[in-house]
Each structure stands twice: as C-alpha cells, then as structure tokens.
Design a protein around this motif. Structure first.
Motif, short mmCIF file in Angstrom:
data_model
loop_
_atom_site.label_atom_id
_atom_site.label_comp_id
_atom_site.label_asym_id
_atom_site.label_seq_id
_atom_site.Cartn_x
_atom_site.Cartn_y
_atom_site.Cartn_z
N ILE A 119 -22.93 -10.07 -7.46
CA ILE A 119 -21.90 -10.97 -7.62
C ILE A 119 -20.73 -10.45 -6.76
N GLU A 120 -20.34 -9.11 -6.73
CA GLU A 120 -19.25 -8.65 -5.73
C GLU A 120 -19.54 -8.90 -4.56
N GLN A 121 -20.76 -8.68 -3.89
CA GLN A 121 -20.80 -9.08 -2.40
C GLN A 121 -20.55 -10.54 -2.41
N ARG A 122 -20.98 -11.43 -3.21
CA ARG A 122 -20.65 -12.82 -2.99
C ARG A 122 -19.04 -13.21 -3.16
N LEU A 123 -18.42 -12.48 -3.96
CA LEU A 123 -17.02 -12.63 -4.20
C LEU A 123 -16.42 -12.23 -2.79
N GLN A 124 -16.36 -11.12 -2.37
CA GLN A 124 -15.99 -10.53 -1.24
C GLN A 124 -16.18 -11.26 -0.05
N ALA A 125 -17.13 -11.98 0.33
CA ALA A 125 -17.60 -12.79 1.06
C ALA A 125 -16.56 -14.28 1.05
N GLN A 126 -16.21 -14.37 0.05
CA GLN A 126 -15.07 -15.43 -0.36
C GLN A 126 -13.53 -15.00 -0.49
N GLN A 127 -13.35 -13.81 0.52
CA GLN A 127 -11.79 -13.24 0.18
C GLN A 127 -11.66 -12.81 -1.21
N PHE A 128 -12.34 -12.74 -2.19
CA PHE A 128 -11.85 -12.01 -3.35
C PHE A 128 -11.45 -10.52 -3.00
N GLN A 129 -10.31 -10.02 -3.91
CA GLN A 129 -10.00 -8.87 -3.82
C GLN A 129 -10.04 -7.85 -4.96
N ARG A 130 -11.03 -6.82 -4.99
CA ARG A 130 -11.08 -5.89 -6.05
C ARG A 130 -9.64 -5.22 -6.83
N ILE A 131 -9.55 -5.39 -7.77
CA ILE A 131 -8.47 -4.50 -8.49
C ILE A 131 -8.89 -3.67 -9.64
N GLN A 132 -8.33 -2.44 -9.81
CA GLN A 132 -8.79 -1.73 -10.72
C GLN A 132 -8.14 -1.58 -12.10
N GLU A 133 -8.74 -1.44 -13.18
CA GLU A 133 -8.03 -1.48 -14.44
C GLU A 133 -6.88 -0.43 -14.68
N ASN A 134 -6.70 0.65 -13.76
CA ASN A 134 -6.05 1.80 -14.26
C ASN A 134 -5.03 1.59 -13.33
N ASP A 135 -4.90 0.53 -12.35
CA ASP A 135 -3.78 0.59 -11.30
C ASP A 135 -2.72 -0.60 -11.86
N SER A 136 -1.55 -0.75 -11.44
CA SER A 136 -0.72 -1.79 -11.90
C SER A 136 -1.12 -3.13 -11.08
N TRP A 137 -1.18 -4.00 -11.62
CA TRP A 137 -1.60 -5.45 -11.00
C TRP A 137 -0.39 -6.38 -10.60
N SER A 138 -0.28 -6.82 -9.45
CA SER A 138 0.58 -7.54 -8.87
C SER A 138 -0.36 -8.92 -8.21
N LEU A 139 -0.02 -9.93 -8.79
CA LEU A 139 -0.91 -11.05 -8.73
C LEU A 139 0.07 -12.29 -8.27
N ALA A 140 -0.56 -13.04 -6.98
CA ALA A 140 0.29 -13.96 -6.43
C ALA A 140 -0.66 -15.44 -6.80
N ALA A 141 0.35 -16.66 -7.11
CA ALA A 141 -0.50 -17.83 -7.18
C ALA A 141 -1.30 -18.10 -5.89
N GLY A 142 -2.63 -18.40 -6.20
CA GLY A 142 -3.55 -18.79 -5.17
C GLY A 142 -4.58 -17.69 -4.92
N GLY A 143 -3.93 -16.44 -5.54
CA GLY A 143 -4.96 -15.22 -5.07
C GLY A 143 -6.29 -15.24 -5.84
N ARG A 144 -7.10 -14.54 -5.27
CA ARG A 144 -8.45 -14.69 -5.62
C ARG A 144 -8.89 -12.90 -5.97
N TYR A 145 -9.20 -12.70 -7.31
CA TYR A 145 -9.35 -11.44 -7.68
C TYR A 145 -10.78 -11.12 -8.43
#
Length: 434
Positions: A27-53
């Motif tokens: 699933i991760e490989q297919r998401l990355q092929a569509q420009q999805f960005q991986r974020i970590q639970e132990n990081d602060s999240w900064s999300l943008a409208a239209g973003g793919r994560y």
C-alpha cells in the motif's frame, strides 16, 4: 482500467502481500507513486489543504488521507475502513519439532481459518523479524520465502476411512505441525531455523531476537470460469476490500474532490481488534483528531466534523453457494457478480442501520452500481467487522458493506470479477461526491 485489468491488479496486489506487514508495504508503494507523504506519529504535524499524507502504526496498520479544501467542521471526514490481516497459521517462538527423523514447524492458529484447506498445499513463510542492528538498536525487517518451504500432507483415506462422510478434522496441537525437512542429528533445531532466517535475511543469527511469521500459499491468484468472470486467491478477506478502497482513493476525481478523505486499514481484525493498532485501539481517533488540530480547528469543530462524517466499513460478504442452500437465509441470497452487499444485523454485529443503509444505496444508484442486502441465517452466529467498533469509538454514522465471495477463511477463496469493479466504482462515488 478494464474490469479484467482491475482484477489482475488486485491479484498482483495480494500476491505481493503474503502477510499484514507486506500488505502495508505494498500500500505504501502505491501511495508514494501518487505523491503521498509519510508522516510519523512522534513528529509534529503540519498539514496543508490539498495535501496527501499517510501514517503507519507498527508496520501493519496504515491510514492514508487527503486534506480537503472545504471546511472540515461543515463537511466532515469521508472514511473507508478495512483490515490487512487474514486468518491462518503463525510460527511459534520455539519453531522446530525434531522427531522420527523429520523436522516439523510448530504453528499456532491465528483467527478462524478453515484448517483443512491448508493440507496438501505448497506453503511458505512471510512476515517480519526483530533484530539488533549494527548500532545495537532494535530494528525490524520484512521477510519472505518465495519457494515452497512447508507442507501439511493429508492422512491417506486408507487410514481415515470416514473422511468423506465426517469431514477432515485436525487437532490443533498435534496434527497441524508442518513438514519442513529431514532432521540433522549434528544440529539443534533452534539453530537450524535461525540459520534459515539468516540466509534469507542477511542478518546474523545471533542478532535475530524474534519473529512474526505467517504461513502463506505460494500459488498465485488466477481468473477462472468459462468466461473468466471469477477469480481465486488467498486473503481476499480482506485484501480485496483494501485494494478497492485504495483504488478509489487514488482516483483523480477522488483526489480533486475537495473532500477530506481517509482510508484506514487495520491489523488484528480477525482476532477481535483489541490492540494498539487494531480498530478498537486509538489509531483512527488519533489520526482524525490530529488532522483537525493541524488545520487549526477548535475542539468543538472536531466534534462537529465527526458528527458530519460518514464511514464505510468494507469487509467481504458471504455469497450464496447453491450446493449448501441450508446455510443461507432464504430471502437474502447474495449472488456473485450482482453488486456490493449491504450487511445488516439487528444485534449490531454490523454497523449498518436504516439511514446508513439508505445512504449507501444512494451512493450505488448515483454510481450506477447494483447492490444487494445480506442477513445471516437465524440459527448461526453472525461474524462481525471493524464497523461497530470504529463507529462506537468515534460516534460516526457507519455502514458495513462487502463484495460477495465463496469459501471465506479458506486458504483459497473465490469471488466475482464484476463485483470488484462495482465496489471500486461505488467507493469512487463516495469519495468524489460533494
């Protein structure tokens, strides 16, 4: 994609995913092929409208989401839930049994598989290892043996004369160990297994600390039937629903809909979902709340968003098998290749109620997809899904649906080519509709 191409893509998806950990990696490989960005639970999240994560919890549960441009409190989340695990056999911590000049692999039953379907198959192992890396830190790695490594030979009919009348029954403790190799007197069984892992992984045997290894069928998926309208593979329950949901999410109309979309794929559904990464855990509530917080929503806005949300729990449904008419509710025969199934149960084993049922019916009608309704036979206990669990935790209106299939929990399951295409089309309509 043509209908046949969609199903071949599903079979390729399943064949690349012989364990929940491999499923998430696929699933991760297919998401990355569509420009999805991986974020970590132990990081602060900064999300943008239209973003793919996307975010992964413990390697076998994953939530992928698209941040909509419309007001979240007003429109809510559109959520698709499914699960990455399937019932089967897992390797025990002390893996090899040495007796009678043979080595057998000790296994434990995971969930509720049809054990007889594991006999006389070309089996192998896939999963993950825990080990110490070169810096002395605990790490993990996927592991898969492509070759047939194991077998569970049936007892000859000459020694089990009643098998065709009484059915094949296997004692879980004594009759499930899988034949692995001839024994080697000069080597301890534990050392033999660790050396096998070392050869396959490249990790020194003394650095391997533990494993979660799944027994899988090496036979690849296939289309079958006179007009190739059926397909067969392992793990259709529930990787077929994961594939349908992911395909719908990655459709361009879904991605550009302006809606906030979430696909949540959980491990441990087959054993009750009670874990840190199961549907009964905090994974999905944590993700949804952090999405809302990152977008600057107040706590009250997050609750408003939940109240305006809708969740589809997608898990496979029981198709009518005409050889066994007594197993089915006579007025609710679900037919393969006749469309998605709305699953209903008055004891709330499924999350559907009349309003969510009607909402999914409208989704199907707008997408020009046929649909069916299922109720379980009154004399048989009904299974359940992640739907009631997630709905109860979040207070979100939910519906349980699935594609019809035969031989659920068999090592080799079957379903209809048209139904998979119907499900993808319906879920696209759900994600894309305003």
């Amino acid at each position: 994609m043509t209908i046949q191409t969609q199903v071949q893509d599903l079979l390729d998806f399943i064949d690349a995913s012989p364990s929940p950990w491999h499923a998430v990696a696929t699933i991760e490989q297919r998401l990355q092929a569509q420009q999805f960005q991986r974020i970590q639970e132990n990081d602060s999240w900064s999300l943008a409208a239209g973003g793919r994560y996307y975010v992964i919890r413990d390697a076998s549960s994953i939530a992928a989401f698209v941040i909509g441009k419309r007001d979240l409190a007003e429109t809510g989340f559109k959520i698709l839930g499914a699960h990455t695990d399937s019932p089967g056999l897992r390797v025990k911590p002390q893996p090899l049994i040495d007796s009678d000049k043979l080595l057998r692999l000790a296994v434990e039953v995971y969930g509720g598989p049809i054990l007889a379907t594991f006999t006389d198959r070309d089996l192998s192992l896939a999963g993950r290892l825990a080990y110490l890396d070169s810096d002395g830190n605990i790490a993990s790695r996927l592991l898969r043996f492509d070759q047939a490594l194991l077998r569970l030979p049936n007892l000859a009919i000459h020694m089990n004369r009643g098998v065709n009348e009484d059915g094949l029954k296997l004692k879980k403790q004594s009759e499930l160990p899988l034949l692995f190799s001839a024994s080697a007197e000069q080597q301890l069984p534990a050392d033999r297994f660790r050396q096998l892992l070392e050869r396959s992984s490249g990790i020194a045997a003394d650095r391997i600390l533990g494993w979660e290894l799944n027994v899988y069928d090496t036979q690849k998926g296939t289309l079958w039937g006179d007009e190739q309208l059926f397909y067969a593979d392992s793990q259709l329950d529930n990787l077929a629903s994961c594939h349908a949901g992911l395909s719908a999410l990655l459709d361009k109309d879904s991605l550009n809909s302006g809606n906030t979309l979430v696909c949540a794929f959980f491990d441990h559904e087959e054993i009750g979902s009670e874990s840190c990464k199961g549907a009964a855990g905090s994974f999905l509530p944590d993700v949804l709340e952090r999405i809302a917080n990152s977008l600057g929503n107040k706590p009250d806005d997050y609750r408003r968003a939940l109240a305006n949300s809708f969740m589809i729990s997608a898990d496979m449904a029981h198709a009518y098998q005409p050889n066994f008419p007594g197993a089915y509710e006579s007025g609710h025969k679900v037919i393969v290749n006749h469309g998605p199934v709305i699953k209903l149960n008055v004891n709330h084993r499924y999350a559907s109620e009349c309003i969510s049922e009607a909402m999914f019916m409208q989704i199907c009608r707008q997408a020009e997809v046929p649909f069916q309704k299922y109720a379980h036979h009154g004399d048989l206990p009904c299974g359940s899904t992640i739907g009631p669990i997630s709905s109860a935790k979040l207070g979100i209106r939910s519906v349980d649906v699935g594609s019809p299939m035969w031989a659920m929990h068999s090592l080799r399951e079957s379903a209809g080519v048209l139904d998979h295409a119907y499900m993808i089309r319906a879920l696209r309509g759900f994600f894309g509709n305003r």
